[in-house]
Design a protein around this motif. Structure first.
Motif, PDB file in Angstrom:
ATOM      1  N   PRO A   1      11.247   0.650  11.524  1.00 16.58           N
ATOM      2  CA  PRO A   1      11.699  -0.410  12.436  1.00 16.58           C
ATOM      3  C   PRO A   1      10.516  -1.255  12.884  1.00 16.58           C
ATOM      4  CG  PRO A   1      11.667   1.717  13.547  1.00 16.58           C
ATOM      5  CD  PRO A   1      11.414   1.997  12.087  1.00 16.58           C
ATOM      6  N   GLU A   2      10.807  -2.444  13.360  1.00 13.50           N
ATOM      7  CA  GLU A   2       9.735  -3.334  13.788  1.00 13.50           C
ATOM      8  C   GLU A   2       9.016  -2.807  15.027  1.00 13.50           C
ATOM      9  OE1 GLU A   2       8.527  -5.993  12.239  1.00 13.50           O
ATOM     10  OE2 GLU A   2       9.943  -5.515  10.605  1.00 13.50           O
ATOM     11  N   GLN A   3       9.770  -2.166  15.918  1.00 13.08           N
ATOM     12  CA  GLN A   3       9.169  -1.686  17.153  1.00 13.08           C
ATOM     13  C   GLN A   3       8.453  -0.357  16.925  1.00 13.08           C
ATOM     14  OE1 GLN A   3       9.009  -3.381  20.038  1.00 13.08           O
ATOM     15  NE2 GLN A   3      10.021  -5.056  18.936  1.00 13.08           N
ATOM     16  N   PRO A   4       7.241  -0.200  17.420  1.00  8.27           N
ATOM     17  CA  PRO A   4       6.521   1.072  17.258  1.00  8.27           C
ATOM     18  C   PRO A   4       7.246   2.221  17.947  1.00  8.27           C
ATOM     19  CG  PRO A   4       5.052  -0.689  17.992  1.00  8.27           C
ATOM     20  CD  PRO A   4       6.450  -1.215  18.120  1.00  8.27           C
ATOM     21  N   ALA A   5       6.976   3.432  17.466  1.00  5.67           N
ATOM     22  CA  ALA A   5       7.576   4.639  18.038  1.00  5.67           C
ATOM     23  C   ALA A   5       6.510   5.710  18.176  1.00  5.67           C
ATOM     24  CB  ALA A   5       8.724   5.118  17.160  1.00  5.67           C
ATOM     25  N   PHE A   6       6.880   6.822  18.835  1.00  4.85           N
ATOM     26  CA  PHE A   6       6.003   7.989  19.000  1.00  4.85           C
ATOM     27  C   PHE A   6       4.707   7.633  19.739  1.00  4.85           C
ATOM     28  CE2 PHE A   6       8.252   8.582  14.906  1.00  4.85           C
ATOM     29  CZ  PHE A   6       9.107   9.616  15.306  1.00  4.85           C
ATOM     30  N   GLY A   7       4.770   6.604  20.577  1.00  9.55           N
ATOM     31  CA  GLY A   7       3.616   6.260  21.377  1.00  9.55           C
ATOM     32  C   GLY A   7       2.523   5.499  20.652  1.00  9.55           C
ATOM     33  N   LEU A   8       2.762   5.098  19.392  1.00 13.96           N
ATOM     34  CA  LEU A   8       1.758   4.364  18.642  1.00 13.96           C
ATOM     35  C   LEU A   8       1.697   2.912  19.104  1.00 13.96           C
ATOM     36  CD1 LEU A   8       2.361   5.649  14.995  1.00 13.96           C
ATOM     37  CD2 LEU A   8       0.504   6.278  16.537  1.00 13.96           C
TER      38      LEU A   8
ATOM     39  N   ALA B   1      -1.557   0.100  15.256  1.00 15.14           N
ATOM     40  CA  ALA B   1      -1.550   1.328  14.447  1.00 15.14           C
ATOM     41  C   ALA B   1      -0.266   1.430  13.624  1.00 15.14           C
ATOM     42  CB  ALA B   1      -1.697   2.540  15.361  1.00 15.14           C
ATOM     43  N   TRP B   2       0.824   1.027  14.231  1.00 11.42           N
ATOM     44  CA  TRP B   2       2.124   1.042  13.536  1.00 11.42           C
ATOM     45  C   TRP B   2       2.071   0.201  12.259  1.00 11.42           C
ATOM     46  CZ3 TRP B   2       6.073   4.186  14.232  1.00 11.42           C
ATOM     47  CH2 TRP B   2       7.346   3.855  13.797  1.00 11.42           C
ATOM     48  N   GLU B   3       1.527  -0.992  12.377  1.00 11.33           N
ATOM     49  CA  GLU B   3       1.437  -1.876  11.221  1.00 11.33           C
ATOM     50  C   GLU B   3       0.416  -1.374  10.211  1.00 11.33           C
ATOM     51  OE1 GLU B   3       3.315  -4.390  10.206  1.00 11.33           O
ATOM     52  OE2 GLU B   3       4.567  -3.876  11.936  1.00 11.33           O
ATOM     53  N   ALA B   4      -0.677  -0.793  10.709  1.00 11.84           N
ATOM     54  CA  ALA B   4      -1.720  -0.301   9.801  1.00 11.84           C
ATOM     55  C   ALA B   4      -1.216   0.827   8.919  1.00 11.84           C
ATOM     56  CB  ALA B   4      -2.933   0.159  10.621  1.00 11.84           C
ATOM     57  N   HIS B   5      -0.296   1.636   9.432  1.00 10.23           N
ATOM     58  CA  HIS B   5       0.204   2.786   8.671  1.00 10.23           C
ATOM     59  C   HIS B   5       1.574   2.534   8.047  1.00 10.23           C
ATOM     60  CE1 HIS B   5      -2.819   4.671  11.300  1.00 10.23           C
ATOM     61  NE2 HIS B   5      -2.982   5.527  10.295  1.00 10.23           N
ATOM     62  N   ARG B   6       2.113   1.327   8.203  1.00 13.37           N
ATOM     63  CA  ARG B   6       3.469   1.050   7.717  1.00 13.37           C
ATOM     64  C   ARG B   6       3.620   1.363   6.234  1.00 13.37           C
ATOM     65  NH1 ARG B   6       7.902  -1.808   9.141  1.00 13.37           N
ATOM     66  NH2 ARG B   6       6.916  -2.516  11.085  1.00 13.37           N
ATOM     67  N   GLU B   7       2.726   0.872   5.397  1.00 17.26           N
ATOM     68  CA  GLU B   7       2.869   1.055   3.951  1.00 17.26           C
ATOM     69  C   GLU B   7       2.873   2.526   3.576  1.00 17.26           C
ATOM     70  OE1 GLU B   7       0.711  -0.270  -0.248  1.00 17.26           O
ATOM     71  OE2 GLU B   7       0.084  -1.183   1.659  1.00 17.26           O
ATOM     72  N   ALA B   8       1.970   3.313   4.158  1.00 18.13           N
ATOM     73  CA  ALA B   8       1.891   4.742   3.829  1.00 18.13           C
ATOM     74  C   ALA B   8       3.128   5.486   4.311  1.00 18.13           C
ATOM     75  CB  ALA B   8       0.634   5.349   4.447  1.00 18.13           C
ATOM     76  N   LEU B   9       3.577   5.163   5.527  1.00 15.28           N
ATOM     77  CA  LEU B   9       4.764   5.844   6.066  1.00 15.28           C
ATOM     78  C   LEU B   9       6.018   5.494   5.271  1.00 15.28           C
ATOM     79  CD1 LEU B   9       4.082   5.421   9.895  1.00 15.28           C
ATOM     80  CD2 LEU B   9       3.987   7.551   8.578  1.00 15.28           C
ATOM     81  N   GLU B  10       6.161   4.230   4.925  1.00 12.67           N
ATOM     82  CA  GLU B  10       7.351   3.835   4.159  1.00 12.67           C
ATOM     83  C   GLU B  10       7.316   4.421   2.756  1.00 12.67           C
ATOM     84  OE1 GLU B  10       7.687  -0.416   4.370  1.00 12.67           O
ATOM     85  OE2 GLU B  10       8.703  -0.345   6.332  1.00 12.67           O
ATOM     86  N   ASP B  11       6.132   4.506   2.152  1.00 13.67           N
ATOM     87  CA  ASP B  11       6.024   5.105   0.823  1.00 13.67           C
ATOM     88  C   ASP B  11       6.431   6.570   0.868  1.00 13.67           C
ATOM     89  OD1 ASP B  11       5.026   5.102  -2.045  1.00 13.67           O
ATOM     90  OD2 ASP B  11       3.739   6.653  -1.159  1.00 13.67           O
ATOM     91  N   PHE B  12       5.943   7.289   1.885  1.00 15.40           N
ATOM     92  CA  PHE B  12       6.298   8.704   2.009  1.00 15.40           C
ATOM     93  C   PHE B  12       7.788   8.866   2.313  1.00 15.40           C
ATOM     94  CE2 PHE B  12       6.730  12.703   4.348  1.00 15.40           C
ATOM     95  CZ  PHE B  12       6.140  13.582   3.447  1.00 15.40           C
ATOM     96  N   GLY B  13       8.306   8.021   3.198  1.00 14.84           N
ATOM     97  CA  GLY B  13       9.732   8.091   3.521  1.00 14.84           C
ATOM     98  C   GLY B  13      10.616   7.841   2.324  1.00 14.84           C
ATOM     99  N   ASN B  14      10.214   6.916   1.463  1.00 12.06           N
ATOM    100  CA  ASN B  14      10.995   6.640   0.255  1.00 12.06           C
ATOM    101  C   ASN B  14      10.965   7.817  -0.717  1.00 12.06           C
ATOM    102  OD1 ASN B  14      12.264   3.833  -0.045  1.00 12.06           O
ATOM    103  ND2 ASN B  14      10.327   3.398   0.977  1.00 12.06           N
TER     104      ASN B  14
END
Length: 565
Positions: free
Chosen positions: A145-152, A156-169
């Protein structure tokens, strides 16, 4: 002692072997130290246990996967150390030892315990060619989602977006290929025949059902055992088919339409639930209107348990042609079921809810090619008893499929919906899965009034109608003599007159008459067929309102008061 071990696949190797032996010992002690009710619960748990690939999934590349029970310890304790024998079939239904191409495949799995019926399962698989997957940008299954979660922070949310989405997929892809439904969907899309145009039977679910049905008939050697189910023949003389006409032709007072319209507007306004209503008599439609912004006269409504009435009518086609005998054991068609003793269930027992089977959709219903095998094992520990059950209706449907070689969806479409000119009608389960327009439900009512004929077609005769009408339980199941009469998805459905015993109205007065049949519905849909007054009342609804019972009685009273003989 109560014990609920985590019955998962442990793996291979010496540590796994030690763990397996330890768990088996504890599990065995727990199982055999309990009484029959607990064993019945273990059996119910087992019947919900899937066959799964040992590795990979139902969508695979390469060779056929090895299959196992999802809960092997439970299977071993209940049935002993029996091996699974797997046979593979390609999209044409031909048995194969190795996959030769991409596309649909079916696995038939069988195990034969020392006692009781065999264990049978069938699964759909889809084989793909990984080399044919086109590289390039893809629409991801998982997106943050566009809004950060888990206190990030946003950075930081945007910096890790690609890695998190790759793992989620990767997680989602692996999870999806382990689900049979993904294989069913993939095979359905791959099999799509665009030249056939819009076909209500050309769906992934129905293709899955019919592929496995053909394999099942082959395994049971039922391919050529039964003559084909004939299509409706000519009716001579022609029977009434619903048509518009005058109040006089229908046998109603001229005030009926105005009074009904006012009543229905009040009903919709007070409860806020849209609906469509049809009132017809002598084959003449006197009232057909919709109320509420979300409804019109072509709205399709969920029938819920009124589907049981449609299932009884479908069975009547088979009874009429001598393909189904109401009081013979279904085990004569479905050999895993017993043919003698207290568990020898019949079609009548299924329709009158005397099987001991529970629930409205169980063991995946009509999507389960071997629903009857599940039922056989459930009956082996439960035994016959009155249980209001849609599963028992699906069990009858399983027999009808084996007899005819057609899926339930195809039987309804080709032998009822199409001849009766019903639009967008469908049935996905035989206990609660029907969807019809109100006018189509009224057509079924007229078909019953006509003793199995409609217009220039005859579907069944008066003798068969008598077979499916409500009967006393005492006539077939003496131990249930105190229950109200019931038939093949039909019951006596009149309502007590609200002024019975007053104003000269008999104390036993019934609306519209004591010869009214029908069925109830969770959605509040109304299906009433008055055999005495040749009257049909059908109301399609999505939900029951708070005062549904009162409004229903007042509706029946209003219609009855406007009858003119």
């Amino acid at each position: 002692m109560k014990f609920r071990a985590p019955l998962f696949f442990i793996g291979a190797g010496p540590v796994a072997a030690v763990l397996t032996v330890a768990l088996l010992g504890a599990f065995s002690q727990a199982l055999h130290g309990t009484g029959e009710p607990q064993r019945e619960q273990w059996m119910r748990d087992f019947l919900d246990t899937r066959i799964v690939p040992e590795s990979g999934g139902f969508v695979f590349a390469g060779d056929f996967p090895t299959l196992r029970w999802e809960r092997p310890l439970l299977a071993r304790e209940l049935f002993g150390d029996v091996s699974l024998e797997t046979r593979w079939f390609d999209a044409s239904g031909r048995e194969v030892s190795q996959p030769a191409s991409t596309g649909r495949y079916a696995a038939y799995i069988e195990a034969r315990p020392a006692q009781g019926p065999p264990l049978r399962r069938s699964k759909t698989f889809f084989r793909f060619d990984p080399g044919a997957v086109t590289p390039g940008p893809r629409t991801p299954l998982f997106q943050l989602p566009e809004q950060p979660a888990f206190g990030l922070s946003a950075a930081a949310w945007e910096a890790h977006r690609e890695a998190l989405e790759d793992f989620g997929n990767r997680v989602l892809t692996r999870a999806l290929v382990r689900e049979e439904e993904v294989a069913i969907l993939s095979a359905g899309i791959a099999d799509w025949d665009e030249s056939a145009g819009v076909d209500p039977l050309n769906t992934p679910a129905i293709r899955h059902q019919e592929h496995h049905l053909a394999i099942k008939r082959h395994i049971l050697r039922a391919d050529h055992r039964y003559p084909p189910l004939d299509y409706p023949g000519p009716a001579a003389p022609q029977a009434p088919a619903l048509r518009t006409g005058t109040d006089e032709e229908a046998g109603f007072s001229p005030e009926l339409a105005a009074r009904l319209r006012e009543f229905c507007r009040d009903w919709e306004r007070r409860e806020g639930e849209p609906f469509t209503i049809v009132v017809a008599r002598h084959g003449v439609i006197a009232f057909h209107e919709a109320f509420g912004e979300e409804a019109d006269t072509d709205t399709v409504y969920p029938l819920f348990s009124i589907t049981k009435s449609l299932t009884g009518i479908l069975a009547a086609l088979f009874i009429e042609q001598g393909l189904l005998h109401p009081d013979e054991p279904l085990g004569l068609v479905l050999p895993d079921l017993p043919v003698s003793g207290p568990n020898a269930v019949t079609a009548r027992g299924c329709f009158m809810h005397v099987t001991g089977l529970e629930g409205q959709i169980g063991w995946r219903g009509l999507d389960n090619p071997w629903l009857d095998n599940h039922a056989a094992h459930a009956l082996s520990v439960g035994g016959p008893a009155y249980r209001y059950s849609g599963v028992a209706y699906d069990l009858v449907g399983t027999a009808l499929q084996v007899i005819s070689g057609k899926s339930v969806a195809r039987l309804f479409q080709e032998h009822l919906f199409s001849p009766l000119e019903m639009e967008n009608a469908r049935v996905t389960s035989l206990g609660i899965g029907g969807h019809l327009r109100a006018i189509d439900l009224a057509k079924f009512g007229q078909l019953l009034l006509n003793s199995g004929a409609y217009g220039d077609r005859r579907f069944f005769g008066g003798g068969t109608l008598r077979q499916i009408l409500p009967r006393a339980y005492a006539d077939h199941f003496p131990g249930l003599a105190d229950r109200a009469d019931y038939g093949f998805g039909l019951r006596w459905a009149g309502e007590p007159h609200p002024r019975a015993g007053h104003d000269g109205i008999p104390t036993d007065a019934i609306l519209p008459s004591g010869r009214t049949i029908g069925h109830g519905s969770l959605s509040g849909t109304v299906f009433r067929v008055d055999l005495e007054n040749e009257l049909v009342i059908a109301v399609g609804r999505y939900r029951s309102g708070e005062n549904h019972g009162d409004y229903l009685r007042n509706l029946l009273l209003l219609v009855t008061e406007n009858l003119v003989d």
